[in-house]
Design an enzyme around this catalytic site. Structure first.
Site, PDB file in Angstrom:
ATOM      1  N   CYS A   1      -3.994   0.504  -2.594  1.00 12.08           N
ATOM      2  CA  CYS A   1      -3.870  -0.695  -1.751  1.00 12.08           C
ATOM      3  C   CYS A   1      -2.789  -1.622  -2.309  1.00 12.08           C
ATOM      4  O   CYS A   1      -2.466  -1.585  -3.509  1.00 12.08           O
ATOM      5  CB  CYS A   1      -5.179  -1.466  -1.717  1.00 12.08           C
ATOM      6  SG  CYS A   1      -6.526  -0.618  -0.888  1.00 12.08           S
TER       7      CYS A   1
ATOM      8  N   CYS B   1     -10.634  -3.316  -4.134  1.00 10.03           N
ATOM      9  CA  CYS B   1      -9.718  -4.392  -4.552  1.00 10.03           C
ATOM     10  C   CYS B   1     -10.488  -5.632  -4.984  1.00 10.03           C
ATOM     11  O   CYS B   1     -10.089  -6.322  -5.923  1.00 10.03           O
ATOM     12  CB  CYS B   1      -8.743  -4.725  -3.426  1.00 10.03           C
ATOM     13  SG  CYS B   1      -7.501  -3.421  -3.212  1.00 10.03           S
TER      14      CYS B   1
ATOM     15  N   GLU C   1       0.391   5.218   0.439  1.00  8.13           N
ATOM     16  CA  GLU C   1      -0.568   6.264   0.816  1.00  8.13           C
ATOM     17  C   GLU C   1      -0.135   7.621   0.263  1.00  8.13           C
ATOM     18  O   GLU C   1       0.970   7.772  -0.288  1.00  8.13           O
ATOM     19  CB  GLU C   1      -0.718   6.289   2.340  1.00  8.13           C
ATOM     20  CG  GLU C   1      -1.295   4.966   2.841  1.00  8.13           C
ATOM     21  CD  GLU C   1      -1.556   4.922   4.334  1.00  8.13           C
ATOM     22  OE1 GLU C   1      -1.115   5.824   5.069  1.00  8.13           O
ATOM     23  OE2 GLU C   1      -2.224   3.956   4.755  1.00  8.13           O
TER      24      GLU C   1
ATOM     25  N   GLU D   1      -2.924  -4.797  -2.903  1.00  6.20           N
ATOM     26  CA  GLU D   1      -3.401  -5.769  -3.907  1.00  6.20           C
ATOM     27  C   GLU D   1      -3.375  -5.163  -5.298  1.00  6.20           C
ATOM     28  O   GLU D   1      -2.903  -5.777  -6.261  1.00  6.20           O
ATOM     29  CB  GLU D   1      -4.853  -6.188  -3.598  1.00  6.20           C
ATOM     30  CG  GLU D   1      -5.048  -6.916  -2.299  1.00  6.20           C
ATOM     31  CD  GLU D   1      -5.337  -5.993  -1.117  1.00  6.20           C
ATOM     32  OE1 GLU D   1      -4.752  -4.885  -1.041  1.00  6.20           O
ATOM     33  OE2 GLU D   1      -6.137  -6.402  -0.268  1.00  6.20           O
TER      34      GLU D   1
ATOM     35  N   CYS E   1     -10.316  -4.835   0.475  1.00  5.98           N
ATOM     36  CA  CYS E   1     -11.384  -3.833   0.493  1.00  5.98           C
ATOM     37  C   CYS E   1     -12.274  -4.018  -0.741  1.00  5.98           C
ATOM     38  O   CYS E   1     -11.938  -4.757  -1.678  1.00  5.98           O
ATOM     39  CB  CYS E   1     -10.801  -2.431   0.516  1.00  5.98           C
ATOM     40  SG  CYS E   1     -10.149  -1.879  -1.068  1.00  5.98           S
TER      41      CYS E   1
ATOM     42  N   ASN F   1       0.850  -1.195   0.000  1.00  2.00           N
ATOM     43  CA  ASN F   1       0.000   0.000   0.000  1.00  2.00           C
ATOM     44  C   ASN F   1       0.884   1.242   0.000  1.00  2.00           C
ATOM     45  O   ASN F   1       1.922   1.290   0.671  1.00  2.00           O
ATOM     46  CB  ASN F   1      -1.015   0.004   1.161  1.00  2.00           C
ATOM     47  CG  ASN F   1      -0.424  -0.108   2.536  1.00  2.00           C
ATOM     48  OD1 ASN F   1       0.611  -0.726   2.735  1.00  2.00           O
ATOM     49  ND2 ASN F   1      -1.080   0.496   3.510  1.00  2.00           N
TER      50      ASN F   1
END
Ligand code: THU
Length: 161
Positions: A71, A113, A62, A73, A110, A60
């Site tokens: 993210c 994803c 940010e 993934e 999430c 991830n």
């Protein structure tokens, strides 16, 4: 009444995984160290296994403008598709390194994803196994992102109009 059910496996530990799945989970766990998560401090690592045996990791990343972050993934899958566009994706392992220090249970992908992995599966024409675990403890094996995203929206829906 229609009912949606799906089967998944809950393993007591990574020792029950096949060697290739064990390998990518280890890579995902290590990758958490590479996360750029200065705002949440919640580090996520991911490792994608391709049919040719290559492993591509992601983390991830940010951003001060929070929604800009990505993210782990989607980071891993984007790299994998960029580097190996013709290679089938077999599995994706996801692990976490949480600021609480509670790292013995998995976190689940999430919604964004799940949608992203779902389209990767359509593109792949094969399911992608999800391997979910913390740094230690139980490992959850889920056969397809679509099990976590029933009645998903996809390219075939767009073609209806
Ligand atoms: N995060 C992921 O990398 N993957 C998920 O599936 C859930 C959330 C990241 C996004 C953000 O950087 C941090 O975890 C906290 O939400």
């Amino acid at each position: 009444m229609a009912v949606f059910t799906f089967e998944y496996q809950k393993l007591k530990s990574d020792k029950e995984l096949t060697p290739s799945f064990h390998h990518i989970l280890t890579e995902a766990r290590i990758a958490t160290e590479n996360a750029y998560a200065p705002y949440s401090n919640f580090r996520v690592g991911s490792a994608v296994l391709l049919a040719n045996g290559e492993i591509v990791i992601g983390v991830n990343i940010e951003n001060a403008s929070y929604p800009v972050g990505i993210c782990a993934e989607r980071s891993a899958l984007s790299s994998a598709i960029s580097q190996y566009p013709d290679e089938k994706i077999v599995a994706i392992a996801i692990s976490i390194l949480a600021p609480s220090g509670e790292n013995n249970t998995p976190a689940f992908p999430c919604g964004m994803c799940r949608q992203f992995i779902s389209e990767c599966e359509d593109r792949n024409e094969e399911k992608i196994t999800l391997i979910l675990a913390g740094q230690t403890g139980e490992v959850w094996l889920i056969n397809s992102s679509k099990d976590l995203l029933p009645f998903s929206f996809g390219g075939s829906d767009l073609k209806q109009s």
